[in-house]
Design an enzyme around this catalytic site. Structure first.
Site, PDB file in Angstrom:
ATOM      1  N   GLU A   1       4.053  -8.102  15.943  1.00  0.00           N
ATOM      2  CA  GLU A   1       3.402  -8.483  17.195  1.00  0.00           C
ATOM      3  C   GLU A   1       3.802  -9.924  17.552  1.00  0.00           C
ATOM      4  O   GLU A   1       4.087 -10.236  18.698  1.00  0.00           O
ATOM      5  CB  GLU A   1       1.887  -8.368  17.017  1.00  0.00           C
TER       6      GLU A   1
ATOM      7  N   ARG B   1       0.829  -1.219   0.000  1.00  0.00           N
ATOM      8  CA  ARG B   1       0.000   0.000   0.000  1.00  0.00           C
ATOM      9  C   ARG B   1       0.857   1.260   0.000  1.00  0.00           C
ATOM     10  O   ARG B   1       0.408   2.307  -0.467  1.00  0.00           O
ATOM     11  CB  ARG B   1      -0.978  -0.014   1.176  1.00  0.00           C
TER      12      ARG B   1
HETATM   13  P1  AMP Z   1       3.552  -0.284  11.779  1.00  0.00           P
HETATM   14  O1  AMP Z   1       4.816  -0.933  11.324  1.00  0.00           O
HETATM   15  O2  AMP Z   1       3.016  -0.874  13.051  1.00  0.00           O
HETATM   16  O3  AMP Z   1       3.675   1.230  11.878  1.00  0.00           O
HETATM   17  O4  AMP Z   1       2.448  -0.634  10.709  1.00  0.00           O
HETATM   18  C1  AMP Z   1       2.459   0.008   9.505  1.00  0.00           C
HETATM   19  C2  AMP Z   1       1.825  -0.791   8.423  1.00  0.00           C
HETATM   20  O5  AMP Z   1       0.784  -1.651   8.904  1.00  0.00           O
HETATM   21  C3  AMP Z   1       1.213   0.145   7.430  1.00  0.00           C
HETATM   22  O6  AMP Z   1       2.007   0.097   6.271  1.00  0.00           O
HETATM   23  C4  AMP Z   1      -0.192  -0.359   7.202  1.00  0.00           C
HETATM   24  O7  AMP Z   1      -0.270  -0.885   5.898  1.00  0.00           O
HETATM   25  C5  AMP Z   1      -0.448  -1.438   8.208  1.00  0.00           C
HETATM   26  N1  AMP Z   1      -1.464  -1.131   9.253  1.00  0.00           N
HETATM   27  C6  AMP Z   1      -1.250  -1.138  10.578  1.00  0.00           C
HETATM   28  N2  AMP Z   1      -2.368  -0.886  11.258  1.00  0.00           N
HETATM   29  C7  AMP Z   1      -3.337  -0.691  10.340  1.00  0.00           C
HETATM   30  C8  AMP Z   1      -4.749  -0.385  10.433  1.00  0.00           C
HETATM   31  N3  AMP Z   1      -5.395  -0.228  11.603  1.00  0.00           N
HETATM   32  N4  AMP Z   1      -5.420  -0.247   9.279  1.00  0.00           N
HETATM   33  C9  AMP Z   1      -4.788  -0.424   8.077  1.00  0.00           C
HETATM   34  N5  AMP Z   1      -3.489  -0.714   7.948  1.00  0.00           N
HETATM   35  C10 AMP Z   1      -2.761  -0.859   9.066  1.00  0.00           C
END
Ligand code: AMP
Length: 185
Positions: A108, A71
């Protein structure tokens, strides 16, 4: 709508937020998934959202926008074009055809890894990281380490959506962090 100093409508973040659909308990119970497909389907709003993500970094000498599959590519490409910068794709292991360097990051449950071509950036690179969502910040922090490993400088990062309650911004010190819409809970 009235316009702000950047020339973009002041009500733009509200319109963007209205075009993001929340899917409760997807892909797992307790997660409110931010579905951006209604936004992508509105050409004017999609373009304006990419402009809003690019605007804070105009005039900062950005040479490359780096984005993470999949995305992230939806925003990295348009933001790179808006800034007149190159695009550096970061992909999951084994997807890029040339020699790569890898960065692992915690999920996670378990770990994942990201790869970039070894010749994608260098000492003169001033990089903006672009992604759809800033959640825990693990992905953007790993992307930042990849840039630094190749000798480049991360000037900042820009997101369509920030889930502020997850504190991801704290994992991106010494760079400017911007997001078009912020969810506080
Ligand atoms: P992070 O590494 O935890 O910052 O997660 C980032 C990635 O996880 C992003 O590139 C999103 O595509 C996906 N992501 C995490 N949480 C969500 C959410 N609640 N809704 C949609 N995409 C999410």
């Amino acid at each position: 709508m009235t316009t702000s100093v950047s020339g973009l409508p002041k009500g733009l973040p509200t319109a963007i937020r209205a075009a993001i659909r929340e899917i409760p308990d997807y892909p797992r119970p307790g997660i409110s998934f931010k579905d951006i497909t209604p936004l992508l389907g509105d050409g004017a709003l999609y373009g304006a959202a990419c402009e809003l993500m690019a605007a804070p970094f105009r005039g900062h000498g950005i040479t490359h926008v780096l984005s993470v599959e999949s995305r992230g590519f939806l925003f990295g490409g348009p933001v790179a074009v808006a800034l007149g910068a190159g695009l550096v794709p970061v992909r999951k292991p084994g997807k890029l055809p040339f020699q790569t360097t890898r960065e692992e990051y915690a999920l996670e449950y378990g770990t994942d890894a990201l790869e970039v071509h070894v010749d994608a950036l260098g000492a003169a690179s001033r990089v903006l990281v672009a992604d759809d969502v800033l959640a825990t910040g693990g992905t953007a922090a790993a992307a930042t380490r990849l840039v630094q490993r190749l000798g480049g400088e991360v000037v900042g990062s820009t997101f369509l959506i920030e889930l502020a309650f997850l504190g991801g911004r704290a994992r991106l010190p010494e760079q400017r962090v911007e997001s078009a819409v912020v969810y506080t809970g």
